[in-house]
Scaffold this motif. Sequence first.
Motif, PDB file in Angstrom:
ATOM      1  N   TYR A 277      -5.813   5.237  -2.637  1.00  0.00           N
ATOM      2  CA  TYR A 277      -5.729   3.821  -2.984  1.00  0.00           C
ATOM      3  C   TYR A 277      -5.750   2.938  -1.739  1.00  0.00           C
ATOM      4  O   TYR A 277      -5.024   3.190  -0.771  1.00  0.00           O
ATOM      5  N   ARG A 278      -6.588   1.927  -1.729  1.00  0.00           N
ATOM      6  CA  ARG A 278      -6.640   0.975  -0.632  1.00  0.00           C
ATOM      7  C   ARG A 278      -6.649  -0.437  -1.215  1.00  0.00           C
ATOM      8  O   ARG A 278      -7.646  -0.857  -1.817  1.00  0.00           O
ATOM      9  N   PRO A 279      -5.562  -1.180  -1.060  1.00  0.00           N
ATOM     10  CA  PRO A 279      -5.474  -2.519  -1.649  1.00  0.00           C
ATOM     11  C   PRO A 279      -6.443  -3.498  -0.994  1.00  0.00           C
ATOM     12  O   PRO A 279      -6.810  -3.342   0.169  1.00  0.00           O
ATOM     13  N   LYS A 280      -6.819  -4.542  -1.749  1.00  0.00           N
ATOM     14  CA  LYS A 280      -7.765  -5.536  -1.249  1.00  0.00           C
ATOM     15  C   LYS A 280      -7.087  -6.878  -0.976  1.00  0.00           C
ATOM     16  O   LYS A 280      -7.423  -7.568  -0.028  1.00  0.00           O
ATOM     17  N   ARG A 281      -6.158  -7.287  -1.841  1.00  0.00           N
ATOM     18  CA  ARG A 281      -5.488  -8.573  -1.647  1.00  0.00           C
ATOM     19  C   ARG A 281      -4.488  -8.487  -0.500  1.00  0.00           C
ATOM     20  O   ARG A 281      -3.897  -7.439  -0.255  1.00  0.00           O
ATOM     21  N   LEU A 282      -4.272  -9.611   0.184  1.00  0.00           N
ATOM     22  CA  LEU A 282      -3.365  -9.642   1.332  1.00  0.00           C
ATOM     23  C   LEU A 282      -1.951  -9.190   0.958  1.00  0.00           C
ATOM     24  O   LEU A 282      -1.358  -8.346   1.643  1.00  0.00           O
ATOM     25  N   LYS A 283      -1.426  -9.738  -0.134  1.00  0.00           N
ATOM     26  CA  LYS A 283      -0.066  -9.384  -0.545  1.00  0.00           C
ATOM     27  C   LYS A 283       0.034  -7.889  -0.861  1.00  0.00           C
ATOM     28  O   LYS A 283       1.007  -7.232  -0.491  1.00  0.00           O
ATOM     29  N   SER A 284      -0.983  -7.365  -1.530  1.00  0.00           N
ATOM     30  CA  SER A 284      -0.987  -5.939  -1.863  1.00  0.00           C
ATOM     31  C   SER A 284      -1.044  -5.087  -0.601  1.00  0.00           C
ATOM     32  O   SER A 284      -0.406  -4.035  -0.507  1.00  0.00           O
ATOM     33  N   LYS A 285      -1.813  -5.540   0.394  1.00  0.00           N
ATOM     34  CA  LYS A 285      -1.903  -4.818   1.665  1.00  0.00           C
ATOM     35  C   LYS A 285      -0.539  -4.800   2.364  1.00  0.00           C
ATOM     36  O   LYS A 285      -0.130  -3.786   2.934  1.00  0.00           O
ATOM     37  N   GLN A 286       0.164  -5.934   2.313  1.00  0.00           N
ATOM     38  CA  GLN A 286       1.481  -6.013   2.950  1.00  0.00           C
ATOM     39  C   GLN A 286       2.470  -5.060   2.286  1.00  0.00           C
ATOM     40  O   GLN A 286       3.209  -4.328   2.964  1.00  0.00           O
ATOM     41  N   LEU A 287       2.493  -5.060   0.966  1.00  0.00           N
ATOM     42  CA  LEU A 287       3.400  -4.188   0.232  1.00  0.00           C
ATOM     43  C   LEU A 287       3.044  -2.720   0.451  1.00  0.00           C
ATOM     44  O   LEU A 287       3.920  -1.854   0.544  1.00  0.00           O
ATOM     45  N   TYR A 288       1.746  -2.445   0.553  1.00  0.00           N
ATOM     46  CA  TYR A 288       1.283  -1.074   0.776  1.00  0.00           C
ATOM     47  C   TYR A 288       1.777  -0.551   2.128  1.00  0.00           C
ATOM     48  O   TYR A 288       2.219   0.589   2.256  1.00  0.00           O
ATOM     49  N   ILE A 289       1.723  -1.403   3.134  1.00  0.00           N
ATOM     50  CA  ILE A 289       2.204  -1.017   4.464  1.00  0.00           C
ATOM     51  C   ILE A 289       3.696  -0.698   4.416  1.00  0.00           C
ATOM     52  O   ILE A 289       4.151   0.316   4.953  1.00  0.00           O
ATOM     53  N   LEU A 290       4.459  -1.550   3.756  1.00  0.00           N
ATOM     54  CA  LEU A 290       5.914  -1.355   3.702  1.00  0.00           C
ATOM     55  C   LEU A 290       6.291  -0.104   2.911  1.00  0.00           C
ATOM     56  O   LEU A 290       7.298   0.544   3.214  1.00  0.00           O
ATOM     57  N   GLN A 291       5.482   0.254   1.909  1.00  0.00           N
ATOM     58  CA  GLN A 291       5.780   1.452   1.129  1.00  0.00           C
ATOM     59  C   GLN A 291       5.541   2.744   1.911  1.00  0.00           C
ATOM     60  O   GLN A 291       5.872   3.828   1.454  1.00  0.00           O
ATOM     61  N   GLY A 292       4.995   2.610   3.102  1.00  0.00           N
ATOM     62  CA  GLY A 292       4.859   3.768   3.971  1.00  0.00           C
ATOM     63  C   GLY A 292       6.132   4.082   4.731  1.00  0.00           C
ATOM     64  O   GLY A 292       6.237   5.132   5.370  1.00  0.00           O
ATOM     65  N   LEU A 293       7.117   3.186   4.649  1.00  0.00           N
ATOM     66  CA  LEU A 293       8.399   3.411   5.324  1.00  0.00           C
ATOM     67  C   LEU A 293       9.272   4.347   4.496  1.00  0.00           C
ATOM     68  O   LEU A 293       9.119   4.434   3.275  1.00  0.00           O
ATOM     69  N   PRO A 294      10.205   5.055   5.134  1.00  0.00           N
ATOM     70  CA  PRO A 294      11.049   6.025   4.418  1.00  0.00           C
ATOM     71  C   PRO A 294      11.819   5.396   3.259  1.00  0.00           C
ATOM     72  O   PRO A 294      12.476   4.363   3.429  1.00  0.00           O
ATOM     73  N   GLN A 295      11.699   6.008   2.081  1.00  0.00           N
ATOM     74  CA  GLN A 295      12.452   5.648   0.878  1.00  0.00           C
ATOM     75  C   GLN A 295      12.197   4.214   0.417  1.00  0.00           C
ATOM     76  O   GLN A 295      13.038   3.591  -0.227  1.00  0.00           O
ATOM     77  N   VAL A 296      11.029   3.681   0.744  1.00  0.00           N
ATOM     78  CA  VAL A 296      10.664   2.329   0.305  1.00  0.00           C
ATOM     79  C   VAL A 296       9.588   2.442  -0.771  1.00  0.00           C
ATOM     80  O   VAL A 296       8.465   2.859  -0.494  1.00  0.00           O
ATOM     81  N   GLY A 297       9.965   2.078  -1.998  1.00  0.00           N
ATOM     82  CA  GLY A 297       9.029   2.073  -3.112  1.00  0.00           C
ATOM     83  C   GLY A 297       8.541   0.657  -3.383  1.00  0.00           C
ATOM     84  O   GLY A 297       8.838  -0.269  -2.629  1.00  0.00           O
ATOM     85  N   PRO A 298       7.791   0.451  -4.472  1.00  0.00           N
ATOM     86  CA  PRO A 298       7.214  -0.861  -4.781  1.00  0.00           C
ATOM     87  C   PRO A 298       8.241  -1.993  -4.870  1.00  0.00           C
ATOM     88  O   PRO A 298       8.033  -3.064  -4.305  1.00  0.00           O
TER      89      PRO A 298
END
Length: 210
Positions: free
Chosen positions: A142-163
């Motif tokens: 999955y690769r998000p296209k919208r800016l907000k989705s991209k930001q949330l996607y980056i943060l969900q890569g952190l330990p124990q961080v879900g949507p």
Amino acid sequence: MRITADYRESESGLIELLENRGVLLDTIKIPYGDYIINDVITVERKTAKDFLISIIDGRLFNQISNLKKYCTNPILLIEGNPYKTDHKFDRMAIKGAIISAQTIWYVPVIFSRSKEDSRDILLMISRQIETCIDVVPLRGGYRPKRLKSKQLYILQGLPQVGPKLAKRLMKHFKSVSNVMNASVQTLTEVDGIGKVTAEKIRAVLDAEIS
């Protein structure tokens, strides 16, 4: 190999089996799941009996929902055969719960035959993470296209961080950059982030590659 176990697993005997294999193991209170392997995989372990009881009391899908919300890579581990217990339980209900976990919630289900088998599975997962962490994308294609989705996607890569937790982080800090620069103490100001999680986040952000 680093495994964090929930303190309520102490009576299972599995923690002792892992320690006997030389695993670096911490026993703490984990908000979601029973084991966290190498800070990447969260495992919810259930005996066959507990799996059936959790279907009856409605606990199962609440736990699976939380795993999906707050854990990046959750797994459901069922220890024993849920179709062969002392409980009289509809086979279709069991099968339906397993299928729902995998197809609706996208939580993989792994079966083990015993505590020893569960130990070997956790050790194998740990070894595979160390082997593949640099070459296998753990969050799929999955690769998000919208800016907000991209930001949330980056943060969900952190330990124990879900949507949901990613959204709280953005709401609190206003930008991804502010999250990345936040201290442990500041991170704990966000609902759902305790000191342990905050320390894990900072450890990932601050660690240098050797």
